[in-house]
Design a protein around this motif. Sequence first.
Motif, PDB file in Angstrom:
ATOM      1  N   SER B 154       6.774 -55.770  -2.314  1.00  0.00           N
ATOM      2  CA  SER B 154       6.760 -54.423  -2.337  1.00  0.00           C
ATOM      3  C   SER B 154       6.249 -53.808  -3.276  1.00  0.00           C
ATOM      4  O   SER B 154       7.216 -53.523  -4.308  1.00  0.00           O
ATOM      5  N   THR B 157       8.441 -50.289  -4.412  1.00  0.00           N
ATOM      6  CA  THR B 157       9.574 -50.368  -4.933  1.00  0.00           C
ATOM      7  C   THR B 157       9.503 -51.403  -6.260  1.00  0.00           C
ATOM      8  O   THR B 157      10.536 -51.455  -7.069  1.00  0.00           O
ATOM      9  N   ARG B 161      11.198 -58.177  -1.814  1.00  0.00           N
ATOM     10  CA  ARG B 161      12.202 -57.858  -0.969  1.00  0.00           C
ATOM     11  C   ARG B 161      12.553 -58.906  -0.107  1.00  0.00           C
ATOM     12  O   ARG B 161      11.792 -59.511   0.032  1.00  0.00           O
ATOM     13  N   THR B 226      16.895 -48.109   0.656  1.00  0.00           N
ATOM     14  CA  THR B 226      15.935 -48.152  -0.438  1.00  0.00           C
ATOM     15  C   THR B 226      16.362 -47.253  -1.632  1.00  0.00           C
ATOM     16  O   THR B 226      16.029 -47.553  -2.404  1.00  0.00           O
ATOM     17  N   VAL B 245       8.577 -48.700   2.756  1.00  0.00           N
ATOM     18  CA  VAL B 245       8.732 -50.391   2.590  1.00  0.00           C
ATOM     19  C   VAL B 245       8.687 -50.930   4.083  1.00  0.00           C
ATOM     20  O   VAL B 245       8.053 -51.697   4.294  1.00  0.00           O
ATOM     21  N   GLU B 249       4.884 -52.043   4.165  1.00  0.00           N
ATOM     22  CA  GLU B 249       4.843 -53.180   3.510  1.00  0.00           C
ATOM     23  C   GLU B 249       5.457 -54.673   4.320  1.00  0.00           C
ATOM     24  O   GLU B 249       4.954 -55.447   4.280  1.00  0.00           O
TER      25      GLU B 249
END
Lengths: 383, 383
Positions: B154, B157, B161, B226, B245, B249
């Motif tokens: 990710s 971030t 994850r 998140t 996300v 992703e």
Amino acid sequence: MKCKIGLVMLALILPGLCVAQTSDKLLEDFKPSTLNQPGKEYPQVNSQGYVRFRVEAPDAKAVNVSLGLGGKGGTDLAKGEDGVWTGTTAGPMDEGFHYYHLKVDGGVFNDPGALNFYGSARWESGIEIPAHDQDFYATKDVPHGHVQEILFPSKSTGVTRRAFVYTPPDYGKSDKKRYSVLYLQHGWGENEYAWMNQGHANLIMDNLIAEGKIKPFIIVTTYGMTNDVKFGSLATFDIKPFQTVLVDELIPYVDANFRTLSDRNHRAMAGLSMGGMQTKMITLGNLDKFSYIGLFSGGTFKMDDVNATSGFKQKVKLAFVSYGGREMNNERMRNFVGDPNANAEALKAAGINSVLFVSPNTGHEFLSWRRSLREFAPLLFKD
Amino acid sequence: MKCKIGLVMLALILPGLCVAQTSDKLLEDFKPSTLNQPGKEYPQVNSQGYVRFRVEAPDAKAVNVSLGLGGKGGTDLAKGEDGVWTGTTAGPMDEGFHYYHLKVDGGVFNDPGALNFYGSARWESGIEIPAHDQDFYATKDVPHGHVQEILFPSKSTGVTRRAFVYTPPDYGKSDKKRYSVLYLQHGWGENEYAWMNQGHANLIMDNLIAEGKIKPFIIVTTYGMTNDVKFGSLATFDIKPFQTVLVDELIPYVDANFRTLSDRNHRAMAGLSMGGMQTKMITLGNLDKFSYIGLFSGGTFKMDDVNATSGFKQKVKLAFVSYGGREMNNERMRNFVGDPNANAEALKAAGINSVLFVSPNTGHEFLSWRRSLREFAPLLFKD
């Protein structure tokens, strides 16, 4: 088959002393443990391996943490004026993973700050002391394999059973490629989660594969205490119930549901502590099904084993034994299994691919076993 | 996109009252909860839904359990002469799953007898009151799908994850078959484990597939908090971090690593409570990617939504809304979302495939959502 090496194991599974070298001055560089629950500040670990705890229980009379210098009753916490109990271990802990729990007014509870891990036949709190070589089990920006929870039917136990299957990063990319399989067992009081959660087996594999150090293979973990063996009764351990689950039920399920290479040349088994004992019993009794064997802090191979096992020399492609360095100095262990170095050398002299690995400065604990897997994996499935 | 329905959600995520009908006489047919740790006798549940607790803490001054009749401060335990604290809820609990914890001398701990489940942004103790219709999420002797833990990169971030991917029983049997995907979200304070652990989504799917009630599809769950949203700040919830996300992703990772059908006709999203709010925001903003939408105790669709969303009528193949029956009687909810029945009927009248499901005798809790998934799944991926 009844266990003839139970007494050995009893000695081996005694917890190692969690004492690393002492240090002059306590450094105030404490950080939250990487195994804390999300957002929790405590427990904390400093760069020397000391652990600091913080537990809220304003009306409690006494709070103790089971983690501390070996044999000294853990760490007593003291209550501050704010009603919060705090304390720091009297010395640094070994690098790696440790189980622990709290005693609050005589009751056993987990630390609300820490994640839980199954050990001692209960979900315990866990803490991680960053190891100098932690890179090999770190979560890195490399392709990651998947850890699959599977539910497989078990006629012998009458229930649906759980296992975890690590499939390497390229497993989902190809429709055709088939893989060797390592069956990997936990220790007494642990369960099928241990090797992935505490052991980071999946991350160790991801990293070894990314570095090109191993050919990708599958790992399977399942619950090995099928006959609810008590800690004190390993001496009379009966391997049959678990052997039936593993060999007659789990292996066929895995071979039917995953793209495996299902001949003996492409199947390995290893285990830690009690799981090593089980590995030795199951593999030596089923050399038509296993070629590579690993015992991690869970027994040894002697020439007696070679001589007593038909086909050992021809069929065992790897006899791998490992210990934590602190275990090697354990006198009781030596009384039972002898000198692991001498045992390994004797097998070598007999032409067997015998390997001994000793994990520096660790005891009967998961950092020994993470390192054992790192050493074991590249030796597997050579033809 | 900022959340405009935050206040609605604030009302909805208030815990439902855990009160079932009262009964004349307490029946002494208590059995260990199915969610106890291995070998633990307590907590226990009787056939009426009362729960009995037993906690060892001989030196404690007070032990309280958070589970009990709604709004009445849980259940106080009493110390027996053996130093063990025991107590029984003052009434029966709702069928299904409940989170709870202990208060021991002012500190919050988990019940050492129970397994832990992530809720309220911490790992809590969990208990299961056997439901009269529990068969649909029971572990049966049917082919089981696998639940795969995946680690996906990710960039947004900056960390690797975790998500879980349910693949149906026949996934491993074929090299070619491709599957539709449902992205399924947890509620506030829960995480990516919730739908499998508390929700039994995998078992619900296994059973529906075995009964021929659905075509097999994949389910994906990931962590939806998140941006570390606080319970009190849902009114200003920003969907962007999580949407990035999930949409930019996770979905590409899943489509690259699993045999999916990756067009909008074969992708659904649903969520419970806060996850319903997120589902509505993400799907209505990305109708090029999603066709089927489910809000479980997490908001409603009004004609205002239809009129404000370009392409709603043409692109939304299912607008599914569900509530626990006790939530339907919640006055605050009605003030915010209006009458769910009337909302659903208005969409139907406008030619939209609008479905409302109400779970009998449950509140804002997992039995409502297990049943919601059971009702939702057969309506998915019809062309």
